[in-house]
Design an enzyme around this catalytic site. Structure first.
Site, PDB file in Angstrom:
ATOM      1  N   GLU A   1      14.648  39.617  81.048  1.00 16.86           N
ATOM      2  CA  GLU A   1      13.977  40.163  82.149  1.00 16.86           C
ATOM      3  C   GLU A   1      14.229  39.596  83.484  1.00 16.86           C
ATOM      4  O   GLU A   1      14.153  38.706  83.470  1.00 16.86           O
ATOM      5  CB  GLU A   1      12.835  39.135  81.730  1.00 16.86           C
ATOM      6  CG  GLU A   1      11.941  39.866  80.833  1.00 16.86           C
ATOM      7  CD  GLU A   1      10.397  38.930  80.522  1.00 16.86           C
ATOM      8  OE1 GLU A   1       9.880  38.575  82.060  1.00 16.86           O
ATOM      9  OE2 GLU A   1       9.795  39.758  79.393  1.00 16.86           O
TER      10      GLU A   1
ATOM     11  N   GLU B   1       6.482  34.268  73.989  1.00 13.04           N
ATOM     12  CA  GLU B   1       6.362  33.277  74.229  1.00 13.04           C
ATOM     13  C   GLU B   1       4.920  31.748  73.695  1.00 13.04           C
ATOM     14  O   GLU B   1       4.102  31.071  74.349  1.00 13.04           O
ATOM     15  CB  GLU B   1       5.605  33.170  76.126  1.00 13.04           C
ATOM     16  CG  GLU B   1       6.597  33.447  76.988  1.00 13.04           C
ATOM     17  CD  GLU B   1       6.095  33.929  78.559  1.00 13.04           C
ATOM     18  OE1 GLU B   1       5.057  33.826  78.808  1.00 13.04           O
ATOM     19  OE2 GLU B   1       6.559  34.896  79.135  1.00 13.04           O
TER      20      GLU B   1
ATOM     21  N   HIS C   1      14.953  34.337  82.926  1.00 13.47           N
ATOM     22  CA  HIS C   1      14.653  34.181  84.351  1.00 13.47           C
ATOM     23  C   HIS C   1      15.708  33.582  85.344  1.00 13.47           C
ATOM     24  O   HIS C   1      15.595  31.810  84.794  1.00 13.47           O
ATOM     25  CB  HIS C   1      13.162  34.117  84.452  1.00 13.47           C
ATOM     26  CG  HIS C   1      12.571  35.270  83.875  1.00 13.47           C
ATOM     27  ND1 HIS C   1      12.307  36.770  85.121  1.00 13.47           N
ATOM     28  CD2 HIS C   1      11.311  35.196  82.812  1.00 13.47           C
ATOM     29  CE1 HIS C   1      11.421  37.208  84.314  1.00 13.47           C
ATOM     30  NE2 HIS C   1      10.929  36.573  83.517  1.00 13.47           N
TER      31      HIS C   1
ATOM     32  N   ASN D   1      10.167  36.885  72.353  1.00 17.19           N
ATOM     33  CA  ASN D   1      10.700  37.104  73.281  1.00 17.19           C
ATOM     34  C   ASN D   1      10.282  36.180  74.039  1.00 17.19           C
ATOM     35  O   ASN D   1       8.740  35.641  73.829  1.00 17.19           O
ATOM     36  CB  ASN D   1       9.853  38.297  74.793  1.00 17.19           C
ATOM     37  CG  ASN D   1      10.861  38.576  75.341  1.00 17.19           C
ATOM     38  OD1 ASN D   1      11.625  38.608  75.705  1.00 17.19           O
ATOM     39  ND2 ASN D   1       9.821  38.873  76.699  1.00 17.19           N
TER      40      ASN D   1
ATOM     41  N   ASP E   1      15.911  37.485  86.035  1.00 17.63           N
ATOM     42  CA  ASP E   1      16.537  38.029  87.854  1.00 17.63           C
ATOM     43  C   ASP E   1      16.994  36.493  87.974  1.00 17.63           C
ATOM     44  O   ASP E   1      16.696  35.723  87.142  1.00 17.63           O
ATOM     45  CB  ASP E   1      15.430  38.093  88.119  1.00 17.63           C
ATOM     46  CG  ASP E   1      14.657  37.450  87.678  1.00 17.63           C
ATOM     47  OD1 ASP E   1      14.182  36.292  87.615  1.00 17.63           O
ATOM     48  OD2 ASP E   1      12.958  38.193  88.046  1.00 17.63           O
TER      49      ASP E   1
HETATM   50  O1  G3I Z   1      -4.045  44.468  88.883  1.00 11.39           O
HETATM   51  C1  G3I Z   1      -4.585  43.933  89.200  1.00 11.39           C
HETATM   52  C2  G3I Z   1      -4.994  44.334  90.964  1.00 11.39           C
HETATM   53  O2  G3I Z   1      -5.777  45.391  90.453  1.00 11.39           O
HETATM   54  C3  G3I Z   1      -5.443  43.534  92.122  1.00 11.39           C
HETATM   55  O3  G3I Z   1      -5.467  44.264  93.159  1.00 11.39           O
HETATM   56  C4  G3I Z   1      -4.482  42.543  92.106  1.00 11.39           C
HETATM   57  C5  G3I Z   1      -4.259  41.856  93.135  1.00 11.39           C
HETATM   58  O4  G3I Z   1      -2.874  40.653  93.255  1.00 11.39           O
HETATM   59  O5  G3I Z   1      -3.476  41.992  91.065  1.00 11.39           O
HETATM   60  C6  G3I Z   1      -3.051  42.777  90.069  1.00 11.39           C
HETATM   61  O6  G3I Z   1      -2.556  42.128  88.854  1.00 11.39           O
HETATM   62  C7  G3I Z   1      -1.160  41.631  89.099  1.00 11.39           C
HETATM   63  C8  G3I Z   1      -0.108  42.055  88.015  1.00 11.39           C
HETATM   64  O7  G3I Z   1       0.712  41.205  88.048  1.00 11.39           O
HETATM   65  C9  G3I Z   1      -0.145  43.591  88.322  1.00 11.39           C
HETATM   66  O8  G3I Z   1       0.374  43.772  89.650  1.00 11.39           O
HETATM   67  C10 G3I Z   1      -1.485  39.651  88.861  1.00 11.39           C
HETATM   68  O9  G3I Z   1      -2.713  39.600  89.721  1.00 11.39           O
HETATM   69  C11 G3I Z   1      -0.598  39.381  88.460  1.00 11.39           C
HETATM   70  O10 G3I Z   1      -0.560  37.966  88.366  1.00 11.39           O
HETATM   71  C12 G3I Z   1       0.783  40.335  87.663  1.00 11.39           C
HETATM   72  O11 G3I Z   1       1.678  39.070  87.594  1.00 11.39           O
HETATM   73  C13 G3I Z   1       2.448  39.770  86.710  1.00 11.39           C
HETATM   74  C14 G3I Z   1       2.835  38.148  85.537  1.00 11.39           C
HETATM   75  O12 G3I Z   1       4.272  38.838  84.222  1.00 11.39           O
HETATM   76  C15 G3I Z   1       1.692  38.104  85.074  1.00 11.39           C
HETATM   77  O13 G3I Z   1       1.959  36.868  84.245  1.00 11.39           O
HETATM   78  C16 G3I Z   1       3.806  39.629  86.760  1.00 11.39           C
HETATM   79  O14 G3I Z   1       3.772  41.144  88.150  1.00 11.39           O
HETATM   80  C17 G3I Z   1       4.818  40.525  85.773  1.00 11.39           C
HETATM   81  O15 G3I Z   1       5.990  40.764  86.579  1.00 11.39           O
HETATM   82  C18 G3I Z   1       4.462  39.036  84.781  1.00 11.39           C
HETATM   83  O16 G3I Z   1       6.251  39.142  83.899  1.00 11.39           O
HETATM   84  C19 G3I Z   1       6.108  37.979  82.630  1.00 11.39           C
HETATM   85  C20 G3I Z   1       6.496  39.249  81.575  1.00 11.39           C
HETATM   86  O17 G3I Z   1       5.041  40.170  81.350  1.00 11.39           O
HETATM   87  C21 G3I Z   1       6.697  38.013  81.013  1.00 11.39           C
HETATM   88  N1  G3I Z   1       7.894  37.422  80.972  1.00 11.39           N
HETATM   89  C22 G3I Z   1       7.696  36.435  82.351  1.00 11.39           C
HETATM   90  C23 G3I Z   1       7.300  37.352  82.808  1.00 11.39           C
HETATM   91  C24 G3I Z   1       7.496  36.659  84.678  1.00 11.39           C
HETATM   92  O18 G3I Z   1       5.773  36.363  84.728  1.00 11.39           O
END
Ligand code: G3I
Length: 327
Positions: A237, A129, A208, A173, A239
């Site tokens: 990715e 990105e 997405h 990506n 969905d």
């Molecule tokens: O690790 C913490 C945990 O300690 C805490 O308790 C919890 C509370 O909400 O949060 C956890 O972190 C979260 C993390 O995912 C793991 O679950 C973050 O808040 C959350 O923001 C994070 O979101 C991820 C996101 O990327 C971050 O921008 C999504 O799961 C993940 O699917 C998403 O993936 C991205 C790709 O990497 C790149 N392309 C876009 C895609 C969707 O946004």
């Protein structure tokens, strides 16, 4: 019942994003339908490299070991991104770090992480990105990698990864990759890198999407544009959200007519991927079953979205049936 990856064996591997927790609880669904994995979060910088002098490969290694043990492909995700990257990369004490420090930290991170997962990961999303979503602005996303590292951070990231694992397939990506203005910027970036001899092997179209778009024609046009670069393409990715971007509506149960629209979308998207399978070396869904999707927390926290091929009880949805039945 059809097995997704088997049905697609002659076209491309079919993968899903996972967490190590998901793997431990949902082995059977994964082994039945997928032959490729991506770590949804646990190989990102914030998890593997929380402090400059501390790496933590624990959760990432569980995903890698599961892939190796079950002879699944593994895509590494991701090395250089503006999100989920700890601040220490960009700081020198309390001040912004200088260019050389930022770039040498980036290279050292890449070399260590790619080196660690070398036996398992056949591909990496090296830079994620980096292109701006704002039409009419500078083509590269404004952020700390660019402001502190300079434009050179992108070629240096690819070169560092290639140096440590010359066999690994290295991807750029990005998302919103079917929008004409952005797809042109992505194309120009990768074309420039290739003409400078930078080792970019592939382009990841994140995929997405939602039930309203992009259309099959728009996805096809993006694939044709990127394929003209001569690099391999992957849908990294995928969905299909039940909501338009920004829509705040929520439902207790997914409306049948929206699930039908979703099934149609998956059917036509997979038809496009089959049509262009000579360019496409992988299709990965961003999650296996509806209870485990980032879209259940974005853009509305705790709103169920149902964007995947299997429902919360792991039953195949109409979307699955449409994705596998075409003959
Ligand atoms: O690790 C913490 C945990 O300690 C805490 O308790 C919890 C509370 O909400 O949060 C956890 O972190 C979260 C993390 O995912 C793991 O679950 C973050 O808040 C959350 O923001 C994070 O979101 C991820 C996101 O990327 C971050 O921008 C999504 O799961 C993940 O699917 C998403 O993936 C991205 C790709 O990497 C790149 N392309 C876009 C895609 C969707 O946004």
């Amino acid at each position: 019942m059809y097995k997704l990856a088997n049905v697609y064996r002659e076209f491309f591997p079919v993968g899903t994003a996972v967490s190590n927790d998901y793997i431990s609880k949902n082995r059977l669904l994964l082994l039945r339908h997928f032959n490729s994995l991506t770590a949804e979060n646990c190989m990102k910088p914030v998890y593997v490299h929380p402090f400059e002098d501390k790496y933590d490969f624990g959760r990432g290694s569980q995903v890698a070991d599961f892939a190796i043990r079950n002879r699944m492909l593994l895509r590494g995700h991701c090395l250089v991104w503006h999100k989920q990257t700890p601040d220490w990369f960009f700081l020198d004490g309390d001040s912004p770090a200088g260019r050389n420090k930022v770039l040498s930290r980036m290279e050292s991170h890449i070399q260590t992480v790619v080196g660690c997962f070398r036996a398992a990961a056949y591909a990496w999303d090296v830079v994620n990105e980096a292109v701006s979503d704002v039409d009419g602005e500078a083509p590269l996303r404004a952020g700390k990698w660019l402001s502190l590292g300079g434009e050179d951070y992108i070629p240096r990231a690819f070169r560092a990864a290639k140096q440590v694992d010359p066999q690994c397939r290295l991807f750029y990506n990005d998302f919103n990759e079917t929008r004409p203005a952005k797809s042109r910027r992505i194309y120009d970036l990768v074309k420039g890198l290739l003409s400078d001899g930078v080792p970019v092997d592939g382009l990841g179209m994140q995929g997405h999407y939602n039930i309203y778009g992009p259309s099959a024609d728009e996805v096809s046009a993006a694939i044709e544009l990127y394929a003209s670069l001569g690099v391999e393409l992957q849908i990294t990715e995928l969905d299909v959200s039940l909501f338009r971007h920004g829509d705040q509506t929520s439902f207790d149960e997914p409306p049948a007519e929206l699930l039908e629209m979703q099934a149609e979308r998956y059917g036509e998207l997979f038809a496009v991927f089959r049509k262009y399978s000579k360019y496409i070396t992988g299709v990965t869904l961003w999650g296996a079953s509806d209870e485990m999707s980032w879209l259940n927390n974005f853009p509305v926290k705790n709103r169920q979205n149902w964007p995947l091929l299997f429902d919360c009880e792991h039953r195949p949805k109409a979307a699955f049936e449409r994705a596998v039945q075409w003959k």
